[in-house]
Enzyme design. Sequence first.
Site, PDB file in Angstrom:
ATOM      1  N   VAL A 141     -21.900 -48.352 -59.697  1.00  0.00           N
ATOM      2  CA  VAL A 141     -22.421 -49.391 -59.586  1.00  0.00           C
ATOM      3  C   VAL A 141     -23.740 -48.988 -58.785  1.00  0.00           C
ATOM      4  O   VAL A 141     -23.528 -48.941 -57.589  1.00  0.00           O
ATOM      5  CB  VAL A 141     -21.689 -50.591 -58.880  1.00  0.00           C
ATOM      6  CG1 VAL A 141     -22.480 -51.718 -58.598  1.00  0.00           C
ATOM      7  CG2 VAL A 141     -20.308 -50.916 -59.769  1.00  0.00           C
ATOM      8  N   PRO A 142     -24.864 -48.892 -59.221  1.00  0.00           N
ATOM      9  CA  PRO A 142     -25.922 -48.232 -58.832  1.00  0.00           C
ATOM     10  C   PRO A 142     -26.656 -49.107 -57.525  1.00  0.00           C
ATOM     11  O   PRO A 142     -27.836 -49.329 -57.869  1.00  0.00           O
ATOM     12  CB  PRO A 142     -27.110 -47.865 -60.001  1.00  0.00           C
ATOM     13  CG  PRO A 142     -26.611 -48.865 -60.804  1.00  0.00           C
ATOM     14  CD  PRO A 142     -25.086 -49.270 -60.757  1.00  0.00           C
ATOM     15  N   CYS A 143     -25.977 -49.522 -56.583  1.00  0.00           N
ATOM     16  CA  CYS A 143     -26.662 -50.310 -55.732  1.00  0.00           C
ATOM     17  C   CYS A 143     -27.790 -50.036 -54.887  1.00  0.00           C
ATOM     18  O   CYS A 143     -28.645 -50.743 -54.154  1.00  0.00           O
ATOM     19  CB  CYS A 143     -25.432 -50.764 -54.390  1.00  0.00           C
ATOM     20  SG  CYS A 143     -24.885 -49.295 -53.681  1.00  0.00           S
ATOM     21  N   HIS A 144     -28.057 -48.755 -55.078  1.00  0.00           N
ATOM     22  CA  HIS A 144     -29.251 -47.920 -54.375  1.00  0.00           C
ATOM     23  C   HIS A 144     -30.410 -48.752 -55.139  1.00  0.00           C
ATOM     24  O   HIS A 144     -31.568 -48.538 -54.565  1.00  0.00           O
ATOM     25  CB  HIS A 144     -29.147 -46.448 -54.298  1.00  0.00           C
ATOM     26  CG  HIS A 144     -29.323 -45.891 -55.817  1.00  0.00           C
ATOM     27  ND1 HIS A 144     -27.967 -45.739 -56.502  1.00  0.00           N
ATOM     28  CD2 HIS A 144     -30.255 -45.451 -56.567  1.00  0.00           C
ATOM     29  CE1 HIS A 144     -28.435 -45.305 -57.600  1.00  0.00           C
ATOM     30  NE2 HIS A 144     -29.694 -44.888 -57.698  1.00  0.00           N
TER      31      HIS A 144
END
Length: 178
Positions: A141-144
């Site tokens: 989950v690429p929260c960056h």
Amino acid sequence: MPATKSKGPEWYAVFPTPWGAMGAVANEAGVFRVVLPHYQPGDLVNLLAWEHPAAARDDARFAALAEACRNYFNGRAEDFSNVPIDLPAEGTFAGKVYRACRAIPFGRTKSYLELAKTISRDDAARAVATMMSKNPTPLIVPCHRVIYSDGRAGGFSAAGGEELKQRLLRHEKTFAAS
């Protein structure tokens, strides 16, 4: 701490990547914890074993994740869609936010507000930011990739903090442009 309640047996792994050792924890539903490169391998094994004392080490179970992470850190556009993940239920706020975040492509970003609008919650930018700060499965989950509306990166709760977030964003922009 685990992001979800235990769903039966748990396993963990520590594996090398071009940026350093990573770790993950999974249950039968899928991965529910990812540790980004920051720790020495032995320290990471100790951390995961301490956080998840009932989990058994099983590096082979995480082969798809390890390969996807190595691809990612070698500059390949990786979406981690082949990695089973234990997300909150689809109808929950967290489930909607994490699924919408997973859809942000490699090398692209969305603001917290844009992500809130994606799930039809125009008033929920702060709540989206809170969900990103609690994301237990970075990269998958690429929260960056979620930033402030003015283009600033914003915070990053993973070990390595905002500096790591900036490094991940630069990494993706470099290879997305290639």
